[in-house]
Motif scaffolding. Structure first.
Motif, short mmCIF file in Angstrom:
data_model
loop_
_atom_site.label_atom_id
_atom_site.label_comp_id
_atom_site.label_asym_id
_atom_site.label_seq_id
_atom_site.Cartn_x
_atom_site.Cartn_y
_atom_site.Cartn_z
N GLY A 47 6.76 -1.31 7.24
CA GLY A 47 5.86 -1.87 6.23
C GLY A 47 6.04 -3.34 5.92
N TYR B 250 0.65 5.48 0.13
CA TYR B 250 -0.13 6.71 0.28
C TYR B 250 0.30 7.70 -0.79
N ILE C 16 -9.28 0.27 3.66
CA ILE C 16 -8.21 0.68 2.77
C ILE C 16 -8.01 -0.43 1.75
N TYR D 254 0.83 -1.20 0.00
CA TYR D 254 0.00 0.00 0.00
C TYR D 254 0.87 1.25 0.00
N GLY E 207 3.23 0.75 9.92
CA GLY E 207 2.32 0.20 8.92
C GLY E 207 1.22 -0.64 9.53
N GLN F 286 -6.67 -1.68 9.03
CA GLN F 286 -7.77 -1.07 8.30
C GLN F 286 -8.07 -1.82 7.00
N MET F 287 -7.05 -2.46 6.48
CA MET F 287 -7.22 -3.26 5.27
C MET F 287 -8.10 -4.47 5.55
N SER G 201 -1.35 0.19 11.45
CA SER G 201 -2.74 0.69 11.33
C SER G 201 -3.26 0.50 9.92
N THR G 202 -2.39 0.69 8.92
CA THR G 202 -2.81 0.44 7.54
C THR G 202 -3.25 -1.01 7.41
N ALA H 58 3.38 2.32 2.88
CA ALA H 58 3.00 1.94 4.24
C ALA H 58 3.14 0.44 4.44
#
Lengths: 295, 280, 294
Positions: free
Chosen positions: A233, A12, A57, A10, A45, A51-52, A47-48, A22
């Protein structure tokens, strides 16, 4: 019904000078009924990643699947309108099955009463009234909220109680996976142990899979069965707490640490004490010391 | 997505424009706005645009940063352009059903769009190069005469600067709350307008509560740091016009006069008509 | 040594606010007869579970709240004296939990200048103080940065610089690390220790983290508005049972030391010439006790 991430990346702001990776080529499986801890410093990374899992995301590369079904790819040749409908339906089903509790979840409460706030999720799923009411009662009990709080305004409750209401609101969707982002941030030790203890019990009793993001090595060591360490990441470690915490040096370099008892264990070993396993808790240390000194 | 909005936000850089006195920049921006409305032709606006581009260059702020921050405004812009194109009566160029596009319509639309873009870029240049506290200090000093008629100039400017400071924080918060409610199955993207408005309640209520909580905490923190209004307060960066400010003012004067003169350029509409005439 | 803070029978009761804005019925006694004294240059930690009254105490030190009864002196000034209000606030600086909600300006150095500006300090002197304060917290390189681009730990250090620029004798911090990650927490703790040791600033630090409490010179545990326990970290933490009763933690090594006090275990260890004191605070001490170096 596992969640699988296959070569997920991912970025940004792709293409802009502020672009930032991320997540980089992450492959990972979250199995049913597991209690997983995710550790990593702010900006690693994680939180990314969580959320995925909830479909908030979309990966810029790679694939993510729930129960073998991809989050985002659909059979070719679908009409635009059909596709849009199918996408919305899949997202809804993902969000029902993967519940996500954000940091400071009490900041998202908005209803007049506790019961109504908890009912928000199931109501969005379009469930019948009776089912919703039953779930509200059930979930309040699950998080340890007394039934008489039902008609109270959530804003009159204490900080710890508010957080329980917010967690109940996600549990009311009856997810198979419960993802919690630092559920104990800002709580005192009693509040912290209360919430984590509840979640552990919930996981044992209902077989819900729990994914816990935490900054506390003591907590992940104490409650989880598997730890995933994220750094820059990438997944750096993935295994049983005992295995992961063996890498004290690397974890420290990642801005993380190891539980105090694990550290003590290593130091005693260096001094020649015959401790075999990696030690995680005071209990285990006591046991090990007893073995060493009574023989 | 919401994080991208940079309206009213400061961009830290070391440039002549950044170092100018906020009062100079306020005066400059004000003159620029006035002159934009006095300019009559597209040529005038083109020259104004060129001048603005030079100033952007001088601020050392990348143009993409400014443009990206104004995405939401461009949607509004498109709306006015389309409206103008369809509403203005005149020589009909195209007619499809009830839609008629006229020469005057296109002209007005292009002209309005250019004017709005220049206006927005001009204003954001001021906030991008001036910190909110400087901006309010400048405003406070410029409006000082109003104090005599009991206008609470200091309080107004303090409020403004705090508002600017909290825009990005509240934007980020909105983003977070929307995500959290989406995770509980909230749907912001489908349904009728009424349904969509209703779907915003779970976002707005927590947002307002949070804004109040923040306001309360901030007020306590300000009090704890001995804030008691304007009384006896000094400034680290006292406003003092420098040589560069006088030069800047001169540039503003000359620039505005020059732009005003574009009113007397040979009629631009004629050129425009000549071009559109080729197609009809 | 001089007394920095002294309280006698300090009591605070939250009053219900009636519609006319007058105080109505008593709602809750947040502090109930607290006597304590803090010497200049000490690093004090206050522990207590949420709602114990410790935040109320912090706000009283800055005269944001005034005693309902009893008295509180900060650097010899009575905090209920209205005329000395600004002197109290200048000498007892305050840091709060949420770093975002205590920053006024959008530029680091302007935020640090806010306090001295309010005090009416001369502009060139403000400049000097701001530079010194940012230097002291190790954030000089970020003077022109926007707080939006800083980490939580960095923001808290800026907040501390903002207080330092007011030249306080005492800094009161109400859970300054609660919202930070371990890295940020370590940054803030390092800064506090430096200010305390090198600049002799008295620190009153409220926290839930036991490892932070272990760094204090003296601890107060507040429960239901009263001082329930006090002493050096060693004295307080060795009372493991009492701490658990109060809803608080002790460091894992201290718990281990406590559990090793079991008579059977003690005897077996003694037979090997090992003695475990009940008030161990760090891993090093435990290693030394279990495997004495000579």
């Amino acid at each position: 019904m596992p969640i699988e991430l296959k070569h997920v990346s991912y970025t940004y702001d792709p293409g802009l000078p502020t672009a930032k990776d991320a997540l980089k080529d992450v492959s990972l499986t979250f199995r049913e009924k597991e209690f997983v801890g995710i550790i990593g410093h702010t900006g690693s990374g994680k939180s990314t990643l969580i959320q995925m899992l909830n479909g908030l995301i979309q990966p810029t590369e790679g694939e993510i699947l729930l129960n073998g079904e991809s989050y985002y790819s659909f059979p070719e040749g679908m009409k635009k309108r059909q596709l849009k409908k199918a996408q919305a339906a899949r997202l809804k089903s993902i969000r029902q099955q993967v519940g996500l509790v954000f940091q400071y979840p009490e900041h998202q409460l908005f209803e007049m009463t506790v019961a109504k706030d908890i009912a928000f999720g199931p109501a969005n799923l379009g469930l019948p009234e009776e089912e919703i009411a039953a779930r509200v009662d059930e979930c309040m009990a699950m998080v340890g909220l007394k039934p008489e709080l039902k008609e109270k305004s959530p804003f009159e409750l204490s900080g710890g109680q508010k957080r329980r209401v917010a967690i109940a609101g996600v549990l009311a969707m009856k997810p198979a996976f419960l993802v919690l982002d630092e559920p104990t941030a800002g709580l005192d030790p009693r509040g912290r142990d209360g919430i984590l203890g509840r979640i552990r019990r919930l996981q044992e009793e209902t077989q819900i899979a729990v994914i816990l993001v935490s900054h506390s090595m003591e907590d992940v060591a104490r409650y989880t069965d598997r730890i995933i360490a994220v750094d820059d990441g990438r997944i750096r470690f993935d295994g049983k707490p005992r295995e992961v915490f063996e890498h004290a040096q690397e974890l420290r370099q990642m801005g993380l640490g190891i539980p105090q008892m694990t550290e003590l264990g290593f130091r005693l070993k260096e001094k020649g004490l015959p401790l075999h396993d990696t030690i995680l808790s005071v209990e285990e240390m006591l046991q090990a010391l007893k073995e060493v000194y009574s023989c | 997505m919401l994080r991208d909005i940079t309206i009213g936000q400061y961009y830290s850089a070391d440039s002549v424009i950044h170092r100018l006195d906020p009062r100079t920049k306020l005066i400059g921006t004000f003159c620029f706005i006035v002159i934009l409305f006095l300019i009559k032709g597209v040529y005038g606006l083109l020259i104004a645009g060129l001048l603005l581009l030079l100033i952007v260059k001088a601020t050392k702020i990348p143009l993409w940063y400014i443009v990206r921050g104004q995405k939401s405004i461009y949607i509004l812009l498109m709306f006015t352009v389309v409206l103008n194109m369809l509403m203005v009566k005149g020589d009909v160029l195209v007619k499809i059903g009830f839609i008629t596009i006229t020469r005057e319509g296109i002209y007005t639309a292009v002209f309005m769009a250019m004017r709005l873009i220049l206006l927005v870029i001009g204003c954001s240049l001021m906030t991008l190069t001036t910190t909110p506290l400087q901006l309010t200090d400048g405003l406070e000093r410029l409006l000082r005469p109003l104090k005599k008629i009991k206008v609470p100039v200091h309080d107004i400017s303090m409020m403004m600067s705090i508002a600017l400071r909290f825009i990005p924080i509240l934007m980020e918060e909105t983003d977070k709350i929307m995500k959290a409610q989406s995770a509980r199955g909230a749907d912001f993207e489908s349904g009728s307008i009424l349904q969509r408005a209703k779907a915003l309640i779970p976002v707005l209520v927590p947002l307002v509560i949070s804004a109040f909580r923040r306001a309360d905490e901030l007020a306590t923190a300000m009090e704890a740091r001995c804030y008691r209004g304007d009384e006896g307060r000094t400034r680290m960066k006292e406003l003092k016009y420098q040589k560069r400010d006088h030069i800047a003012k001169l540039v503003i004067l000359v620039g505005c006069a020059g732009l005003y003169m574009t009113r007397f350029l040979p009629s631009i509409t004629q050129t425009f008509y000549a071009i559109t005439g080729l197609f009809s | 040594m001089k007394e920095m803070v002294k309280s006698e029978g300090l009591t605070f009761t939250y009053m219900e606010e009636t519609e006319e804005g007058q105080t109505g019925a008593e709602m809750k006694k947040a502090l109930d007869g607290v006597d304590l004294s803090i010497r200049k240059g000490q690093m004090i930690v206050i522990l207590g579970h949420n709602g114990s009254g410790k935040s109320t105490f912090a706000k009283m030190l800055n005269a944001l709240l005034k005693p309902t009864s009893g008295s509180l002196w900060v650097d010899g000034i009575d905090t209920s004296d209205d005329e000395m209000l600004w002197n109290v606030r200048q000498s007892a600086g305050m840091i709060f939990q949420n770093p975002d909600n205590q920053m006024i300006a959008s530029i680091v150095e302007e935020d640090v200048a806010f306090g001295p500006e309010n005090l009416g300090v001369d502009p060139p002197l403000i400049r000097q103080r701001v530079d010194e304060a940012l230097e002291a917290v190790g954030m000089a390189a970020y003077a022109k940065a926007s707080p939006a681009h800083l980490s939580g730990g960095q923001k808290q250090r800026i907040a501390i610089a903002g207080i330092l620029a007011m030249k306080p004798d005492l800094i009161v911090l109400d859970e300054p690390t609660a919202m930070l990650d371990p890295r940020g927490r370590a940054e803030v703790m390092k800064t506090l220790q430096k200010l305390n040791k090198e600049d002799n600033i008295t620190i009153v630090h409220i926290t839930h983290y036991m490892e932070e409490a272990a760094m204090a010179d003296y601890l107060y545990v507040i429960d239901q508005g009263k001082v329930a326990l006090s002493g050096t970290p060693r004295e307080v933490f060795s009372q493991v049972e009492r701490m658990k009763e109060l809803g608080l933690d002790v460091p894992p090594v201290t718990e281990l030391a406590y559990r090793l006090q079991d008579p059977v275990m003690q005897e077996k260890l003694k037979a090997r010439g090992i003695e475990i004191p009940g008030d161990i605070l760090t891993v090093e001490e435990m290693v030394e006790a279990l495997c004495p170096s000579n």
